[in-house]
Design a protein around this motif. Structure first.
Motif, PDB file in Angstrom:
ATOM      1  N   THR A   1       0.831  -1.203   0.000  1.00 32.98           N
ATOM      2  CA  THR A   1       0.000   0.000   0.000  1.00 32.98           C
ATOM      3  C   THR A   1       0.868   1.257   0.000  1.00 32.98           C
TER       4      THR A   1
ATOM      5  N   ASN B   1       0.920   3.793  -3.143  1.00 35.18           N
ATOM      6  CA  ASN B   1       0.455   5.163  -2.903  1.00 35.18           C
ATOM      7  C   ASN B   1       1.443   6.194  -3.452  1.00 35.18           C
TER       8      ASN B   1
ATOM      9  N   GLN C   1      -4.493   6.980  -5.958  1.00 37.40           N
ATOM     10  CA  GLN C   1      -5.535   6.188  -5.302  1.00 37.40           C
ATOM     11  C   GLN C   1      -6.901   6.794  -5.632  1.00 37.40           C
TER      12      GLN C   1
ATOM     13  N   ASN D   1     -10.008   4.880  -4.871  1.00 37.94           N
ATOM     14  CA  ASN D   1     -11.049   4.320  -3.992  1.00 37.94           C
ATOM     15  C   ASN D   1     -10.380   3.463  -2.930  1.00 37.94           C
ATOM     16  N   LYS D   2     -10.976   3.461  -1.735  1.00 32.05           N
ATOM     17  CA  LYS D   2     -10.406   2.671  -0.642  1.00 32.05           C
ATOM     18  C   LYS D   2     -11.534   2.121   0.214  1.00 32.05           C
TER      19      LYS D   2
ATOM     20  N   ILE E   1      -7.853  -1.443  -2.109  1.00 28.38           N
ATOM     21  CA  ILE E   1      -7.567  -0.089  -2.574  1.00 28.38           C
ATOM     22  C   ILE E   1      -7.508  -0.137  -4.093  1.00 28.38           C
TER      23      ILE E   1
ATOM     24  N   TYR F   1      -6.367   1.829  -7.592  1.00 26.38           N
ATOM     25  CA  TYR F   1      -5.458   2.836  -8.116  1.00 26.38           C
ATOM     26  C   TYR F   1      -5.694   3.023  -9.603  1.00 26.38           C
TER      27      TYR F   1
ATOM     28  N   THR G   1      -6.454  -2.990  -8.467  1.00 21.16           N
ATOM     29  CA  THR G   1      -7.061  -3.170  -7.153  1.00 21.16           C
ATOM     30  C   THR G   1      -6.130  -4.046  -6.331  1.00 21.16           C
TER      31      THR G   1
END
Length: 145
Positions: free
Chosen positions: A96, A100, A105, A107-108, A113, A115, A125
């Motif tokens: 993660t 990041n 990103q 949606n979480k 998560i 991307y 995902t």
């Protein structure tokens, strides 16, 4: 004039190729036959126990699955699912933190998560599933159910 036109076409073709998302040097936006042949050429073999392909990517043993059914263009790859076995409790957190930095990103949730990984609409995902990390690449050809 001919040289200018030829140069312009060459630049445009290079830009089209630059937007194709690649996994381990394989263009996922190609026809699924080309993608699976390229995977086979990298010595991935069918693992009947897991019903997927098993191989080595940059020194790490991984498992690959393809979603060829949920596509909006026949003959294309909808999703590439990469399973990375791990016993490291911090693996999800480490992935993660790395992703990041590299990707945006979008949606979480508690266990995944999403991307944006390419301007062509390809998303990634990241999920923790049991003793593995799963990366699901959804190409622009993926049709959500």
């Amino acid at each position: 004039m001919k040289k200018i036109l030829l140069s312009l076409i060459t630049v445009m073709m290079a830009n089209v190729q630059a937007f194709a998302f690649e996994f381990d040097g394989i263009n996922l936006n190609d026809d699924h036959v080309k993608v699976t042949r390229a995977i086979s050429a990298k010595n991935y073999v069918f693992d009947p126990a897991r019903n997927c392909l098993k191989g080595n990517c940059q020194g790490t043993e991984i498992y690959l699955n393809f979603n060829l059914d949920d596509v909006n263009t026949k003959g294309k790859v909808g999703q590439l699912i990469v399973e990375i076995p791990t016993q490291d409790e911090n693996a999800y957190k480490n992935y993660t933190e790395l992703l990041n930095i590299i990707y945006h990103q979008v949606n979480k949730s508690d266990n995944s998560i999403v991307y944006s990984v390419d301007s062509d609409g390809t998303t990634l995902t990241l999920q923790k599933t049991g003793n593995s990390i799963t990366l699901t690449y959804a190409t622009p050809y993926y049709k959500k159910k």
